[in-house]
Design an enzyme around this catalytic site. Structure first.
Site, PDB file in Angstrom:
ATOM      1  N   ARG A  62     -13.372  15.217   7.757  1.00  0.00           N
ATOM      2  CA  ARG A  62     -14.047  15.565   6.494  1.00  0.00           C
ATOM      3  C   ARG A  62     -15.511  15.907   6.745  1.00  0.00           C
ATOM      4  NH1 ARG A  62     -12.352  10.272   3.364  1.00  0.00           N
ATOM      5  NH2 ARG A  62     -10.392  10.132   4.507  1.00  0.00           N
ATOM      6  N   HIS A  84     -13.253   2.707  -0.131  1.00  0.00           N
ATOM      7  CA  HIS A  84     -13.240   1.619   0.871  1.00  0.00           C
ATOM      8  C   HIS A  84     -13.816   0.347   0.258  1.00  0.00           C
ATOM      9  CE1 HIS A  84     -13.730   4.900   4.218  1.00  0.00           C
ATOM     10  NE2 HIS A  84     -12.444   4.575   4.098  1.00  0.00           N
ATOM     11  N   ARG A  99      -2.551  -2.117  -3.475  1.00  0.00           N
ATOM     12  CA  ARG A  99      -3.764  -1.335  -3.276  1.00  0.00           C
ATOM     13  C   ARG A  99      -3.685  -0.096  -4.173  1.00  0.00           C
ATOM     14  NH1 ARG A  99      -6.160   1.052   2.357  1.00  0.00           N
ATOM     15  NH2 ARG A  99      -8.109   1.681   1.428  1.00  0.00           N
ATOM     16  N   GLU A 158      -8.896  -5.695   4.936  1.00  0.00           N
ATOM     17  CA  GLU A 158      -8.650  -5.322   3.534  1.00  0.00           C
ATOM     18  C   GLU A 158      -7.455  -6.077   2.973  1.00  0.00           C
ATOM     19  OE1 GLU A 158      -9.362  -0.838   2.932  1.00  0.00           O
ATOM     20  OE2 GLU A 158      -9.300  -1.099   5.099  1.00  0.00           O
ATOM     21  N   ASN A 193       0.878  -1.172   0.000  1.00  0.00           N
ATOM     22  CA  ASN A 193       0.000   0.000   0.000  1.00  0.00           C
ATOM     23  C   ASN A 193       0.917   1.223   0.000  1.00  0.00           C
ATOM     24  OD1 ASN A 193      -1.899   1.962   0.382  1.00  0.00           O
ATOM     25  ND2 ASN A 193      -2.743   1.125   2.280  1.00  0.00           N
TER      26      ASN A 193
END
Ligand code: AMP
Length: 397
Positions: A238, A179, A90, A381, A7
């Protein structure tokens, strides 16, 4: 089988070496401060964490350092790079190019580059990770796993924005969602847990970044994030959904550029803004317990917005059978789960407070008479990336 999961961020690179069948991670680590000086954090199995300062001017040196420590006589777990069967990367944004994970070749690299305008911060870093791996292990298959791919089964009514068609046709402006690897893992795992393939669920991935998805028979029908991960429920920092005219108002009044305004919405909003204290849900809980009303409001706003989307998705799917919670907050914050479920009492959602009192465990928390099964399903993940990678590489043999 050994799958190396990568990643890559702009100045960091996380790795895990995993067996996709068992999910056992033999080693994992993080290369940080790439392009500044370079530091490697490594942990093999249950061993101690090792930190080494290693110059990493680019991602190539970070990959080289990763491969070297994986083969280290003392703290390594393999004897040769040949023991790595494949690498799973990823990748943030697959745009309209990628509907699933795929083996990387020149065309795939070109298509990931084409998606850079949609993921300007992440896709270039993801590409650096891919190119660095290709350079040092040219014969090892590489697979790209996209954060957007799971959501590509959404129908047009869910993914089209009601703005002039030319922006969709010429510029690919639409809802993508993120996601996706987590939502895919939880949807797959939930099907195993409830012992059915055909059912309707809403998955709540609630962490520092939060997104929700409406899933029917394992396929995504709608999701809360949009063209970028700014949309949907309010998050740690956010804003989530707001009226787009807020941007115009702030730019006009304070002379901000659009980028400055978006920086406020991405980094200075959400729970941090409403609480005025922190983006971390644990701090908000402590604050609320100590009588800080803004902390309490931030948590209530979050639960209210999550519940609103569950209601919307229950309408979109014509009812739901299962509600799942995952990620840092969803797995651990019992009070967030309790509050969301309380808002959903009208649709027969009932949870058992004792079961819900546990943290971080895979478990059903609904009562036997609840109209909707409620589960906590810790996300994984990396396992999803490893499984996708192994499946593609095995099929290609
Ligand atoms: P993530 O982005 O999935 O790593 O989630 C990070 C968020 O999970 C942070 O806001 C943490 O406050 C929250 N979190 C992690 N552990 C706990 C916990 N034990 N209780 C409550 N919240 C937690």
């Amino acid at each position: 089988m050994n799958i190396l999961i990568i990643n890559a961020g702009s100045s960091s690179l996380k790795y895990q070496l995993m067996d996709p069948q068992t999910g056992v991670v033999s080693a994992k680590g993080l290369c940080e401060r790439i392009g500044i000086d370079g530091r490697l954090n490594h942990k093999a199995g249950d061993g101690d964490k090792i930190v080494r300062d290693i110059p990493m001017p680019t991602h190539s040196e970070a990959i080289a350092a990763t491969l070297e420590i994986l083969q280290d006589a003392e703290v390594g777990v393999i004897k040769s790079v040949d023991e790595i069967d494949a690498v799973g990367h990823r990748v943030l944004h697959g745009g309209m190019e990628f509907f699933d994970s795929c083996i990387i070749n020149d065309d795939v690299i070109k298509a990931i580059k084409k998606c850079i305008p949609l993921g300007p911060l992440h896709n270039p870093a993801n590409l650096m990770g891919i190119e660095a791996c290709q350079a040092v292990m040219p014969t090892t298959p590489q697979v790209a796993v996209f954060d957007t791919a799971f959501h590509m089964t959404m129908p047009p009514k869910a993914y089209r924005y009601a703005i002039p068609t030319e922006y969709y046709e010429n510029d690919s402006i639409r809802r993508y969602g993120f996601h996706g690897t987590s939502h895919k893992y939880v949807a797959k795992r939930t099907a195993e847990l409830v012992g059915k393939k055909e059912f309707k669920m809403v998955n709540c991935h609630l962490g520092n970044g939060s997104s929700m998805s409406a899933v029917k028979d394992g396929k995504c029908q709608d999701t809360t994030m949009g063209l970028t991960p700014l949309a949907g429920v309010p998050m740690g920092t956010r804003s989530g959904d707001i009226d787009a005219a807020v941007v115009q108002f702030l730019c006009n009044k304070y002379g901000y550029s659009v980028d400055e305004c978006l920086n406020i919405l991405n980094k200075k909003s959400g729970m941090l803004a409403i609480s005025g204290v922190s983006s971390d849900f644990r701090d908000l809980e402590d604050g609320a317990k100590n009588g800080n009303e803004d902390c309490a409001l931030a948590r209530d706003k979050f639960c209210y917005e999550v519940a609103k989307f569950v209601g919307a998705y229950a309408a979109a799917l014509n009812g739901i059978d299962v509600l799942t919670f995952t990620a840092g907050v969803g797995e651990n914050d019992c009070n967030v789960r309790a509050s969301v479920c309380e808002y959903l009492g009208f649709m027969g959602v009932k949870i058992d407070p004792e079961l819900n009192g546990k943290r971080g465990k895979e478990m059903k928390i609904s009562t036997p008479d609840s109209k909707v099964e409620v589960w906590v399903v810790p996300t994984n993940e990396e396992l999803m990336i490893a499984q996708d990678t192994a499946e593609l590489v095995t099929a290609a043999k």
